[in-house]
Design a protein around this motif. Structure first.
Motif, PDB file in Angstrom:
ATOM      1  N   THR A  41     -29.374   4.019  -9.374  1.00 25.40           N
ATOM      2  CA  THR A  41     -29.113   4.577  -8.030  1.00 25.40           C
ATOM      3  C   THR A  41     -29.464   6.053  -7.896  1.00 25.40           C
ATOM      4  N   ILE A  89     -31.740   9.386  -7.611  1.00 28.69           N
ATOM      5  CA  ILE A  89     -33.023   9.568  -6.934  1.00 28.69           C
ATOM      6  C   ILE A  89     -33.709  10.832  -7.442  1.00 28.69           C
ATOM      7  N   THR A 100     -35.899  14.057  -6.097  1.00 27.26           N
ATOM      8  CA  THR A 100     -36.123  14.742  -4.826  1.00 27.26           C
ATOM      9  C   THR A 100     -36.503  16.195  -5.061  1.00 27.26           C
ATOM     10  N   GLY A 119     -27.554   9.225  -5.821  1.00 26.04           N
ATOM     11  CA  GLY A 119     -27.938   8.523  -4.597  1.00 26.04           C
ATOM     12  C   GLY A 119     -27.176   9.067  -3.404  1.00 26.04           C
ATOM     13  N   TYR A 120     -27.693   8.829  -2.197  1.00 26.66           N
ATOM     14  CA  TYR A 120     -27.189   9.516  -1.004  1.00 26.66           C
ATOM     15  C   TYR A 120     -25.699   9.305  -0.747  1.00 26.66           C
ATOM     16  N   GLU A 121     -25.252   8.028  -0.607  1.00 29.52           N
ATOM     17  CA  GLU A 121     -23.828   7.844  -0.302  1.00 29.52           C
ATOM     18  C   GLU A 121     -22.965   8.191  -1.505  1.00 29.52           C
ATOM     19  N   TYR A 152     -29.283  13.294   5.994  1.00 28.79           N
ATOM     20  CA  TYR A 152     -29.480  12.009   5.312  1.00 28.79           C
ATOM     21  C   TYR A 152     -28.761  10.836   5.965  1.00 28.79           C
ATOM     22  N   CYS A 153     -28.351  10.982   7.220  1.00 29.17           N
ATOM     23  CA  CYS A 153     -27.532   9.932   7.851  1.00 29.17           C
ATOM     24  C   CYS A 153     -28.223   8.570   7.854  1.00 29.17           C
ATOM     25  N   GLU A 154     -29.563   8.559   7.956  1.00 31.59           N
ATOM     26  CA  GLU A 154     -30.282   7.286   7.964  1.00 31.59           C
ATOM     27  C   GLU A 154     -30.373   6.673   6.571  1.00 31.59           C
ATOM     28  N   ASP A 155     -30.159   7.467   5.550  1.00 28.65           N
ATOM     29  CA  ASP A 155     -30.264   6.975   4.167  1.00 28.65           C
ATOM     30  C   ASP A 155     -28.908   6.613   3.570  1.00 28.65           C
ATOM     31  N   ILE A 156     -27.830   7.041   4.223  1.00 29.34           N
ATOM     32  CA  ILE A 156     -26.481   6.804   3.699  1.00 29.34           C
ATOM     33  C   ILE A 156     -25.972   5.445   4.167  1.00 29.34           C
ATOM     34  N   ASP A 157     -25.495   4.641   3.246  1.00 35.69           N
ATOM     35  CA  ASP A 157     -24.855   3.366   3.571  1.00 35.69           C
ATOM     36  C   ASP A 157     -23.383   3.684   3.869  1.00 35.69           C
TER      37      ASP A 157
END
Length: 418
Positions: A199, A201, A203, A214-216, A250-255
């Protein structure tokens, strides 16, 4: 601390976070109390971040003398130069670690600084790096070769502290994200595997290619870190800015469904709801964080907001660390919350076995020795206070501060109540 100054502080933060939103800079233009505002900026470690909006505001309204603004500018130049120096140290460390096959995982620090209008505006005292146990020795050797010296006094079992005086850079080398803390909540965090090959990443952060969470999972870690400081000694509003910038980027990448499940498992739901509510209202964080989430908070967030603005319990004394040991058991989920004010105050003087600081290991092993640990604590307090009278909390202050902290934590759902 007037409400007008609080509003102006958040207005300046928004003006800098969203540079295309200039409408607010005209508000209250003759009512800015810079002396009061300056204290809040300093206490919340926002001097570098707010220099530009303060100067722009003053260019329009002339509230602050040019001499004061010039002194402010010179100070910020020196502060930001130190951040550039630290960045150079990180870049050099990353390059050599890659050459040696040492996997470094960065969190907080440069990952959050990269979200700011200029990364050097987010000043920090250290760089946090996670390394696998098998790479720890090689990573420590690398740090020594790059001119870093180990700080034995501040190092722990799972956090090795190294400093480079030339670069003015401190590295905290972690083998666990949650340092040396233990307890029920830490066991839950351990099972979440916030960092793992599957998980993590890769960057870019502050011009450097790094590994990170990872984002979340990084957001879960940020809330753990925020709640740790909130519980033990208090936090400022810079944590609101960090979180808002992270979520908005990162709202679009966070579950968020997975995020809220993790937060519920940790018992952090009410606190995070209140914290996010302030972020949304004061700093324009996206309200997507609450989509598909059943809201639990049933009271005002004003107590938390004021605590953040005052930087918790460390505002008036240099010895805020005095409270940390007394609060650790509540933060880790070992100790239950006393339900009345008198019981909360008594718990600061006569802590239960679960709330007793871990330094009194003999009493934890042999509970019959708990009264001796209470006497031991009292003697240590008297000895230390004699050498630091001005910075030290008195007994009554410590009781009152601790009681208020426990009460606020309980109100925000951070206490074990079973």
């Amino acid at each position: 601390m007037t409400s007008n100054t609080i509003d102006n502080l958040f207005m300046l933060c928004r003006a800098h976070m969203y540079s295309n939103d200039k409408t607010e800079s005209e508000n209250d233009k003759y009512e800015l109390d810079f002396e009061e505002l300056k204290v809040m900026i300093q206490e919340n470690s926002l001097s570098a971040f707010l220099y530009k909006p303060v100067k722009e505001f003053n260019d329009k309204n002339g509230i602050i003398s040019q001499e004061v603004i010039a002194d402010y500018g010179r100070y910020i130049q020196a502060v930001m130069f130190r951040e550039l120096s630290k960045n150079y140290g990180i870049k050099k460390l990353c390059k050599e670690a890659e050459n040696r096959g040492i996997r470094l995982v960065f969190f907080k620090g440069i990952l959050l600084a990269d979200l700011y209008p200029q990364y050097a505006e987010r000043t920090s005292s250290d760089s946090d790096i996670l390394v696998d146990d098998k790479d720890k020795e090689a990573a420590e050797k690398l740090l020594v070769e790059l001119g870093y010296e180990k700080n034995l006094e501040h190092s722990k079992n799972h956090v090795q502290v190294y400093s480079n005086n030339v670069l003015d850079h401190v590295v905290e080398l972690h083998t666990r994200l949650w340092e040396d803390y233990t307890g029920p909540r830490i066991d839950i965090l351990d099972k979440m595997e916030l960092s793992c090959l599957q998980t993590d990443i890769r960057t870019m952060a502050c011009g450097i290619e790094v590994n990170t969470l990872g984002y979340e999972k990084h957001l879960v870690y940020q809330l753990f870190h925020i709640i740790k400081h909130f519980s033990l000694d208090g936090i400022g509003i810079r944590y609101l800015i960090d979180t808002t910038l992270f979520v908005n980027r990162y709202c679009e990448d966070i579950d968020f469904d997975l995020f809220w499940k993790h937060i519920e498992l940790l018992g952090y739901t009410k606190f995070v709801e209140a914290f996010f509510q302030i972020c949304v209202k004061e700093l324009k964080m996206t309200d997507k964080v609450f989509e598909n989430h059943a809201y639990m908070l049933d009271h005002s967030v004003d107590d938390l907001k004021m605590d953040l603005l005052k930087v918790g319990i460390t505002k008036d004394k240099d010895a805020g660390w005095q409270i940390m040991g007394a609060m650790e058991g509540y933060f880790t989920g070992e100790a239950k919350a006393p339900k009345t004010e008198i019981k909360r105050k008594l718990s600061m003087v006569f802590p239960s076995l679960d709330a007793l600081p871990k330094t009194y290991i003999y009493a934890r092993r042999y509970p019959i020795l708990l009264p001796f640990a209470w006497v031991h604590r009292a003697i240590k307090f008297i000895i230390r206070r004699n050498g630091h009278k001005e910075a030290f909390y008195s007994v009554s202050e410590k009781i009152d501060v601790g009681e208020r902290r426990i009460h606020l934590m309980d109100e925000l759902g951070l206490m074990r109540n079973d």
